[in-house]
Scaffold this motif. Structure first.
Motif, PDB file in Angstrom:
ATOM      1  N   GLY A  46      -0.430 -27.567   1.729  1.00  0.00           N
ATOM      2  CA  GLY A  46      -1.388 -28.635   1.469  1.00  0.00           C
ATOM      3  C   GLY A  46      -2.534 -28.220   0.569  1.00  0.00           C
ATOM      4  O   GLY A  46      -3.518 -28.955   0.454  1.00  0.00           O
ATOM      5  N   ALA A  47      -2.433 -27.030  -0.070  1.00  0.00           N
ATOM      6  CA  ALA A  47      -3.533 -26.543  -0.910  1.00  0.00           C
ATOM      7  C   ALA A  47      -3.602 -27.343  -2.205  1.00  0.00           C
ATOM      8  O   ALA A  47      -2.596 -27.851  -2.714  1.00  0.00           O
ATOM      9  N   ARG A  48      -4.819 -27.465  -2.741  1.00  0.00           N
ATOM     10  CA  ARG A  48      -4.988 -28.088  -4.044  1.00  0.00           C
ATOM     11  C   ARG A  48      -4.453 -27.156  -5.130  1.00  0.00           C
ATOM     12  O   ARG A  48      -4.305 -25.951  -4.908  1.00  0.00           O
ATOM     13  N   GLU A  49      -4.215 -27.703  -6.277  1.00  0.00           N
ATOM     14  CA  GLU A  49      -3.673 -26.905  -7.373  1.00  0.00           C
ATOM     15  C   GLU A  49      -4.639 -25.763  -7.709  1.00  0.00           C
ATOM     16  O   GLU A  49      -5.838 -25.973  -7.884  1.00  0.00           O
ATOM     17  N   GLY A  50      -4.087 -24.564  -7.774  1.00  0.00           N
ATOM     18  CA  GLY A  50      -4.911 -23.390  -8.074  1.00  0.00           C
ATOM     19  C   GLY A  50      -5.532 -22.745  -6.857  1.00  0.00           C
ATOM     20  O   GLY A  50      -6.061 -21.637  -6.950  1.00  0.00           O
ATOM     21  N   GLU A  51      -5.467 -23.401  -5.687  1.00  0.00           N
ATOM     22  CA  GLU A  51      -6.043 -22.819  -4.474  1.00  0.00           C
ATOM     23  C   GLU A  51      -5.079 -21.768  -3.912  1.00  0.00           C
ATOM     24  O   GLU A  51      -3.875 -22.006  -3.838  1.00  0.00           O
ATOM     25  N   GLU A  52      -5.595 -20.623  -3.545  1.00  0.00           N
ATOM     26  CA  GLU A  52      -4.742 -19.555  -3.053  1.00  0.00           C
ATOM     27  C   GLU A  52      -5.501 -18.699  -2.045  1.00  0.00           C
ATOM     28  O   GLU A  52      -6.723 -18.794  -1.923  1.00  0.00           O
ATOM     29  N   ARG A  53      -4.759 -17.856  -1.348  1.00  0.00           N
ATOM     30  CA  ARG A  53      -5.339 -16.920  -0.386  1.00  0.00           C
ATOM     31  C   ARG A  53      -4.743 -15.546  -0.667  1.00  0.00           C
ATOM     32  O   ARG A  53      -3.523 -15.403  -0.786  1.00  0.00           O
ATOM     33  N   ILE A  54      -5.611 -14.551  -0.781  1.00  0.00           N
ATOM     34  CA  ILE A  54      -5.168 -13.195  -1.105  1.00  0.00           C
ATOM     35  C   ILE A  54      -5.546 -12.269   0.038  1.00  0.00           C
ATOM     36  O   ILE A  54      -6.717 -12.157   0.407  1.00  0.00           O
ATOM     37  N   LEU A  55      -4.537 -11.593   0.607  1.00  0.00           N
ATOM     38  CA  LEU A  55      -4.740 -10.612   1.658  1.00  0.00           C
ATOM     39  C   LEU A  55      -4.431  -9.235   1.110  1.00  0.00           C
ATOM     40  O   LEU A  55      -3.520  -9.067   0.297  1.00  0.00           O
ATOM     41  N   ALA A  56      -5.181  -8.231   1.542  1.00  0.00           N
ATOM     42  CA  ALA A  56      -4.963  -6.858   1.066  1.00  0.00           C
ATOM     43  C   ALA A  56      -5.187  -5.887   2.211  1.00  0.00           C
ATOM     44  O   ALA A  56      -6.002  -6.133   3.109  1.00  0.00           O
ATOM     45  N   ARG A  57      -4.457  -4.766   2.153  1.00  0.00           N
ATOM     46  CA  ARG A  57      -4.549  -3.739   3.200  1.00  0.00           C
ATOM     47  C   ARG A  57      -4.330  -2.376   2.557  1.00  0.00           C
ATOM     48  O   ARG A  57      -3.384  -2.189   1.772  1.00  0.00           O
ATOM     49  N   SER A  58      -5.189  -1.419   2.860  1.00  0.00           N
ATOM     50  CA  SER A  58      -4.993  -0.041   2.408  1.00  0.00           C
ATOM     51  C   SER A  58      -4.825   0.853   3.627  1.00  0.00           C
ATOM     52  O   SER A  58      -5.509   0.672   4.640  1.00  0.00           O
ATOM     53  N   VAL A  59      -3.893   1.811   3.511  1.00  0.00           N
ATOM     54  CA  VAL A  59      -3.628   2.757   4.588  1.00  0.00           C
ATOM     55  C   VAL A  59      -3.836   4.156   4.030  1.00  0.00           C
ATOM     56  O   VAL A  59      -3.029   4.635   3.229  1.00  0.00           O
ATOM     57  N   PRO A  60      -4.938   4.840   4.391  1.00  0.00           N
ATOM     58  CA  PRO A  60      -5.193   6.179   3.857  1.00  0.00           C
ATOM     59  C   PRO A  60      -4.339   7.232   4.565  1.00  0.00           C
ATOM     60  O   PRO A  60      -3.793   6.996   5.641  1.00  0.00           O
ATOM     61  N   VAL A  61      -4.255   8.401   3.949  1.00  0.00           N
ATOM     62  CA  VAL A  61      -3.533   9.511   4.571  1.00  0.00           C
ATOM     63  C   VAL A  61      -4.185   9.882   5.894  1.00  0.00           C
ATOM     64  O   VAL A  61      -3.512  10.220   6.875  1.00  0.00           O
ATOM     65  N   SER A  62      -5.505   9.817   5.948  1.00  0.00           N
ATOM     66  CA  SER A  62      -6.233  10.073   7.188  1.00  0.00           C
ATOM     67  C   SER A  62      -7.360   9.051   7.300  1.00  0.00           C
ATOM     68  O   SER A  62      -7.886   8.590   6.288  1.00  0.00           O
TER      69      SER A  62
ATOM     70  N   VAL B 181       0.367  -6.028   5.444  1.00  0.00           N
ATOM     71  CA  VAL B 181      -0.657  -6.921   4.907  1.00  0.00           C
ATOM     72  C   VAL B 181      -0.888  -8.118   5.828  1.00  0.00           C
ATOM     73  O   VAL B 181      -1.864  -8.852   5.667  1.00  0.00           O
ATOM     74  N   LEU B 182      -0.002  -8.297   6.815  1.00  0.00           N
ATOM     75  CA  LEU B 182      -0.181  -9.351   7.806  1.00  0.00           C
ATOM     76  C   LEU B 182      -0.739  -8.804   9.113  1.00  0.00           C
ATOM     77  O   LEU B 182      -0.672  -9.446  10.149  1.00  0.00           O
ATOM     78  N   GLY B 183      -1.288  -7.573   9.059  1.00  0.00           N
ATOM     79  CA  GLY B 183      -1.976  -7.010  10.217  1.00  0.00           C
ATOM     80  C   GLY B 183      -1.122  -6.147  11.105  1.00  0.00           C
ATOM     81  O   GLY B 183      -1.548  -5.788  12.207  1.00  0.00           O
ATOM     82  N   GLY B 184       0.094  -5.767  10.659  1.00  0.00           N
ATOM     83  CA  GLY B 184       0.961  -4.933  11.467  1.00  0.00           C
ATOM     84  C   GLY B 184       0.444  -3.511  11.611  1.00  0.00           C
ATOM     85  O   GLY B 184      -0.513  -3.093  10.939  1.00  0.00           O
ATOM     86  N   ARG B 185       1.113  -2.736  12.468  1.00  0.00           N
ATOM     87  CA  ARG B 185       0.684  -1.366  12.767  1.00  0.00           C
ATOM     88  C   ARG B 185       0.854  -0.474  11.534  1.00  0.00           C
ATOM     89  O   ARG B 185       1.882  -0.495  10.866  1.00  0.00           O
ATOM     90  N   ALA B 186      -0.170   0.311  11.242  1.00  0.00           N
ATOM     91  CA  ALA B 186      -0.147   1.207  10.083  1.00  0.00           C
ATOM     92  C   ALA B 186       0.304   2.595  10.502  1.00  0.00           C
ATOM     93  O   ALA B 186      -0.158   3.134  11.504  1.00  0.00           O
ATOM     94  N   VAL B 187       1.212   3.187   9.718  1.00  0.00           N
ATOM     95  CA  VAL B 187       1.692   4.544   9.961  1.00  0.00           C
ATOM     96  C   VAL B 187       1.317   5.397   8.755  1.00  0.00           C
ATOM     97  O   VAL B 187       1.899   5.251   7.675  1.00  0.00           O
ATOM     98  N   PRO B 188       0.308   6.285   8.887  1.00  0.00           N
ATOM     99  CA  PRO B 188      -0.140   7.078   7.729  1.00  0.00           C
ATOM    100  C   PRO B 188       0.982   7.885   7.089  1.00  0.00           C
ATOM    101  O   PRO B 188       0.944   8.174   5.891  1.00  0.00           O
ATOM    102  N   GLY B 189       2.024   8.256   7.858  1.00  0.00           N
ATOM    103  CA  GLY B 189       3.118   9.053   7.303  1.00  0.00           C
ATOM    104  C   GLY B 189       3.902   8.325   6.234  1.00  0.00           C
ATOM    105  O   GLY B 189       4.696   8.951   5.510  1.00  0.00           O
ATOM    106  N   LEU B 190       3.716   6.999   6.098  1.00  0.00           N
ATOM    107  CA  LEU B 190       4.428   6.253   5.066  1.00  0.00           C
ATOM    108  C   LEU B 190       3.754   6.326   3.698  1.00  0.00           C
ATOM    109  O   LEU B 190       4.297   5.842   2.712  1.00  0.00           O
ATOM    110  N   VAL B 191       2.540   6.892   3.641  1.00  0.00           N
ATOM    111  CA  VAL B 191       1.851   7.023   2.349  1.00  0.00           C
ATOM    112  C   VAL B 191       2.651   7.980   1.467  1.00  0.00           C
ATOM    113  O   VAL B 191       3.086   9.054   1.902  1.00  0.00           O
ATOM    114  N   ARG B 192       2.859   7.588   0.227  1.00  0.00           N
ATOM    115  CA  ARG B 192       3.665   8.382  -0.719  1.00  0.00           C
ATOM    116  C   ARG B 192       3.061   9.774  -0.894  1.00  0.00           C
ATOM    117  O   ARG B 192       1.836   9.928  -1.001  1.00  0.00           O
TER     118      ARG B 192
END
Length: 567
Positions: free
Chosen positions: A72-88, A45-56
């Protein structure tokens, strides 16, 4: 800091959500339970190398989501990162719910998490990261150098915008002066001059034929012998017709019209007589006209389709020549300022390099001292500073063992040595990402050295969030919270990884298992409770933390004095 991590269909992880808080969190569990998969999920999720073989097996894709509260964020301020790794196919990324390139995760991740233990995402391995650590240690102010470099860049940009160097402007000015002089020398006063000259050249070149045609026309009008010819020509015939009509009043209108024609005919005959009598061939004037036409044609070939275009080009060239004169004056002023700006950059670079070079031995000694308390008794860290400019080529060299030459950190250090070097550095230098994850920091550590390592992690955790994957009970006992990662077989007969935040009693049981492999052993439980008491004291800041080789009331059992077991 990292507040939540959600992982789905990654390896043996089916669907796992972990919540994190400030301070220090220890992830523990049996070998193969899936602790390393949690680390790998965070790397993804931090941009590392994806290996499709790790998909369940049986899943279409693996998904990792991480929620952060930026510093230093204000109350309620957040950052959401997401990553999907397909089989192919290619993996996909999202930032705050919006699609983004995977590279954006890496850029954002550099400022959110430092992962130590694997060679991926190691800020300490880059020249920039090592330079930043040295600057943080010596408190260098980079603003003056950045400002001096920006001023120098601006002056160079402005000088380049003037149209090249002084020699180039001089060459262009010479060309413009030649062009202006050539156009001015032609003394063009009328943009239609070439058309008038063309007409004059036609007349001068055909003078004999013109006079002959005029004479023939005059003879036709006046007769072969002029006005008193035998037949009088057209004029005589017209006179006879007019005499016949004038005798009859009824034909007076026609007679009047013939009188008008006769007058016009006499006028034309007079002009023809002037041509016959006065026009003569003039070879000198013809040559002059032809030469002038050649000159104007040459100017139009160089500077425009028409003489109007040539005149316009001359005015433009004159303006450009004036502009170059202004540019030369401006360039001279900029050149003088450029010398001062270049000197300011060199002075700022020299000052910064002196500061860095002066601080390097102190940083080397301080980190080396910390390393020797982290189960690296023979290790030495050397910090070198580049000779050029501001000494930006900062490099950390590590001699991990006695008698071995110091080499660049990434070339000689194992995962555990890298993690402990970063830990030692963070004990000496402020800065770095707000969240630090250690995966191999306890490799080859046990006994009192493990307590020293735990204390060092605890110290760093007072200033930033620390996540540590460990097999050492000493480290787990010093954590603010402990997450047990376990494997189980679900109702479908498939192995899945689970994670649970442990309460006080569950921590005693887990530490007993880590100490002896027998969670119900009274001796192991006693040792576990004693370790938790030491850890609680460390968290409360009670007393000095134990160093490697120091005696402590929490005697480590024999099973923990050797190398730590790895996941």
């Amino acid at each position: 800091m990292l507040t939540e991590l959600h992982v789905r269909d990654l390896g043996v992880i089916g669907d796992l959500t972990l919540a994190f808080g400030p301070g220090m969190t220890a992830l523990t569990g049996e070998t193969g339970a899936g602790k390393t998969l949690v680390v790998h999920a965070l790397q993804l999720v931090l941009g590392g190398r994806a290996v499709p073989g790790l998909v369940r097996a049986g899943a279409e894709e693996a998904l990792v989501e991480a929620r952060f509260e930026p510093e230093g964020a204000r109350e309620g301020e957040e950052r959401i990162l997401a990553r999907s790794v397909p089989v192919s196919g290619r993996s996909r990324a999202w930032v705050d719910g919006r699609m983004a390139p995977v590279g954006a995760l890496g850029e954002l991740g550099d400022g959110l998490v430092d992962i130590h233990g694997q060679h991926d995402q190691q800020s300490l391995l880059s020249v920039g990261g090592q330079r930043a650590a040295l600057d943080a240690y010596c408190g260098s102010d980079l603003a003056p150098l950045a400002s001096a470099r920006a001023a120098l860049h601006e002056l160079r940009t402005r000088l380049a915008a003037l149209g090249g160097d002084e020699r180039e402007r001089a060459r262009q000015a010479d060309l413009l002066r030649y062009q202006v002089a050539e156009i001015d020398a032609a003394r063009i006063e009328d943009a239609s001059e070439d058309e008038a000259l063309a007409e004059e050249e036609d007349r001068l070149a055909g003078m004999a034929a013109i006079r002959e045609a005029a004479a023939q026309a005059l003879a036709a009008l006046r007769g072969a012998d002029g006005p008193a010819g035998a037949d009088g020509g057209a004029s005589g015939l017209l006179g006879g017709a007019l005499a016949g009509l004038s005798a009859h009043a009824a034909l007076e209108p026609l007679a009047g019209r013939l009188r008008d024609v006769s007058a016009e005919l006499d006028d034309v005959a007079g002009e023809l007589r002037r041509v016959v009598d006065t026009w003569e061939e003039d070879p000198a004037r013809l040559e002059e006209v032809q030469a002038r036409r050649r000159l104007l044609h040459d100017l139009r070939r160089k500077y425009g389709e028409t003489l109007a275009d040539v005149l316009a080009f001359g005015e433009q060239a004159r303006g450009s020549l004036d502009e170059i004169g202004r540019q030369d004056a401006e360039a001279a002023a900029l050149e003088a300022r450029l010398l001062d700006a270049d000197r300011a950059v060199r002075d700022a670079e020299h000052g910064l390099r002196e500061l860095r070079a002066g601080a390097a031995p102190g940083l080397s000694a301080a980190v080396t001292g910390r390393l020797r308390g982290l189960a690296m008794p023979d290790a030495e860290l050397f910090v070198t500073v580049g000779e050029e400019g501001a000494g930006d080529a900062v490099q950390f060299l590590l001699a991990a063992n006695r008698g071995e030459p110091a080499q660049p950190l990434g070339r000689v250090a194992s995962g555990g040595e890298l993690a402990r070097t970063m830990l030692a550095l963070r004990l000496v230098v402020e800065g770095g990402a707000p969240t630090m994850l250690f995966d191999e920091v306890d490799a080859g550590v046990g006994g009192a050295a493990a307590l020293a390592l735990a204390g060092a992690l605890r110290d760093v955790a007072t200033r930033r969030q620390v996540l540590v994957v460990t097999h050492l009970p000493q480290i787990a006992a010093f954590a603010d919270r402990q997450v047990a990662v376990r494997k189980r077989v679900d109702a479908d007969g498939r192995t899945v990884t689970t994670a649970e935040v442990l309460g006080p009693e569950a921590r005693v049981v887990e530490l007993s298992r880590m100490l002896s492999g027998h969670p119900d052993s009274p001796t192991a439980r006693a040792h576990a409770e004693e370790l938790l008491a030491v850890g609680a004291g460390a968290r409360a800041g009670a007393g000095a933390l134990p160093q490697a080789g120091a005696r402590t009331g929490a005697r480590a059992p024999a099973s923990t004095t050797g190398a730590a077991r790895r996941d």
